[in-house]
Scaffold this motif. Structure first.
Motif, PDB file in Angstrom:
ATOM      1  N   LEU A 119      -4.246   1.413 -11.393  1.00 10.98           N
ATOM      2  CA  LEU A 119      -2.831   1.786 -11.355  1.00 10.98           C
ATOM      3  C   LEU A 119      -2.037   0.457 -11.639  1.00 10.98           C
ATOM      4  CD1 LEU A 119      -3.309   3.376  -7.870  1.00 10.98           C
ATOM      5  CD2 LEU A 119      -2.503   4.794  -9.733  1.00 10.98           C
ATOM      6  N   ASP A 120      -0.965   0.728 -12.204  1.00  5.06           N
ATOM      7  CA  ASP A 120      -0.149  -0.357 -12.257  1.00  5.06           C
ATOM      8  C   ASP A 120       0.778  -0.787 -11.172  1.00  5.06           C
ATOM      9  OD1 ASP A 120       2.198   1.381 -12.202  1.00  5.06           O
ATOM     10  OD2 ASP A 120       2.446   1.294 -14.303  1.00  5.06           O
ATOM     11  N   ALA A 146       1.032  -1.121  -0.083  1.00  5.87           N
ATOM     12  CA  ALA A 146      -0.026  -0.244  -0.101  1.00  5.87           C
ATOM     13  C   ALA A 146       0.962   1.241   0.029  1.00  5.87           C
ATOM     14  CB  ALA A 146      -0.788  -0.107   1.149  1.00  5.87           C
ATOM     15  N   ASN A 147       1.960   1.281   0.648  1.00  4.70           N
ATOM     16  CA  ASN A 147       3.068   2.303   0.837  1.00  4.70           C
ATOM     17  C   ASN A 147       3.362   2.794  -0.650  1.00  4.70           C
ATOM     18  OD1 ASN A 147       2.322   2.781   3.519  1.00  4.70           O
ATOM     19  ND2 ASN A 147       4.073   1.921   4.037  1.00  4.70           N
ATOM     20  N   ARG A 148       3.562   1.783  -1.584  1.00 10.21           N
ATOM     21  CA  ARG A 148       3.801   2.275  -2.822  1.00 10.21           C
ATOM     22  C   ARG A 148       3.271   3.095  -3.688  1.00 10.21           C
ATOM     23  NH1 ARG A 148       4.568  -3.375  -6.312  1.00 10.21           N
ATOM     24  NH2 ARG A 148       5.726  -4.482  -4.861  1.00 10.21           N
ATOM     25  N   PHE A 157      -3.570  -2.013  -8.808  1.00 15.51           N
ATOM     26  CA  PHE A 157      -4.275  -1.350  -7.758  1.00 15.51           C
ATOM     27  C   PHE A 157      -5.251  -0.592  -7.891  1.00 15.51           C
ATOM     28  CE2 PHE A 157       0.348  -1.765  -6.509  1.00 15.51           C
ATOM     29  CZ  PHE A 157       0.058  -2.273  -5.332  1.00 15.51           C
ATOM     30  N   GLU A 158      -6.476  -0.432  -7.188  1.00 15.24           N
ATOM     31  CA  GLU A 158      -7.682   0.521  -7.751  1.00 15.24           C
ATOM     32  C   GLU A 158      -7.647   1.184  -6.307  1.00 15.24           C
ATOM     33  OE1 GLU A 158     -10.852  -1.585 -10.276  1.00 15.24           O
ATOM     34  OE2 GLU A 158     -10.756  -2.473  -8.350  1.00 15.24           O
ATOM     35  N   ILE A 159      -7.923   2.837  -6.699  1.00 23.19           N
ATOM     36  CA  ILE A 159      -8.117   3.777  -5.601  1.00 23.19           C
ATOM     37  C   ILE A 159      -9.673   4.120  -5.851  1.00 23.19           C
ATOM     38  CG2 ILE A 159      -7.682   5.720  -4.332  1.00 23.19           C
ATOM     39  CD1 ILE A 159      -4.870   5.339  -5.353  1.00 23.19           C
TER      40      ILE A 159
END
Length: 187
Positions: free
Chosen positions: A98-99, A29-31, A82-84
């Motif tokens: 996101l990649d 997650a910190n990425r 990832f999805e936000i």
């Protein structure tokens, strides 16, 4: 010799438990620089084999979600990792894909190669009426497609966060928005 194997077994258990620890998921997650910290785990269904999904949330009403397979980040369609989800007043406002490095990534399998979908509820009171019916049925309801009633409009953006110009506005159904709002689908 017996104590050596016992020590080796305990070391294996220790390493295995570390591989499953929430701190490791936090590292992933910190990425994502776009996702505000600090964050906490909202939902975690990762099993002992390291397969499943996890969602983090934060004070800015964002939800970051991703999946793992064998404790490794699982890439979905178009290499989306990832999805936000961005919420405001319990309304879904935006989804970013996101990649694995945390950069916006467009998807040619989607409508227009969008990396971002922004939602505009143009008729909130009408949507709330539809939402009540959907909520009451826990989503298990056949509804006619109400996109022609222009309740929820979407705007798409590319991987550079530039608007994708379309010939006419795009509207989605109340049920589609409801499903997106509760994060039912994966890319």
């Amino acid at each position: 010799m017996k104590s050596f194997f016992s020590l080796l077994f305990r070391l294996f258990l220790y390493v295995s438990s570390f591989a499953q620890s929430p701190e490791n998921y936090q590292v992933l997650a910190n990425r994502i620089k776009r996702f505000s910290k600090p964050a906490r785990i909202l939902h975690n269904d990762i099993n002992t084999q390291g397969n499943g999904s996890i969602e983090f949330t934060n004070a800015k009403n964002q939800i970051l979600r991703f999946r793992l397979q064998n404790n490794k980040l699982q890439l979905g369609s178009c290499r989306i990792a990832f999805e936000i989800y961005y919420y405001q007043n319990n309304y879904l406002r935006r989804i970013e894909t996101l990649d694995s490095s945390g950069n916006l990534i467009g998807c040619n399998l989607k409508l227009n190669g969008e990396a971002v979908t922004e939602y505009i509820v143009e008729k909130p009171s009408l949507y709330l009426q539809r939402k009540k019916a959907i909520d009451y049925a826990e989503g298990n309801i056949d509804m006619k497609d109400d996109s022609n009633e222009k309740i929820i409009r979407v705007q798409y953006f590319d991987a550079h966060n530039k608007p994708i110009t379309l010939p006419k506005p795009v509207y989605i159904s109340s049920k589609t928005y409801w499903q997106d709002n509760i994060r039912m689908a994966w890319p």
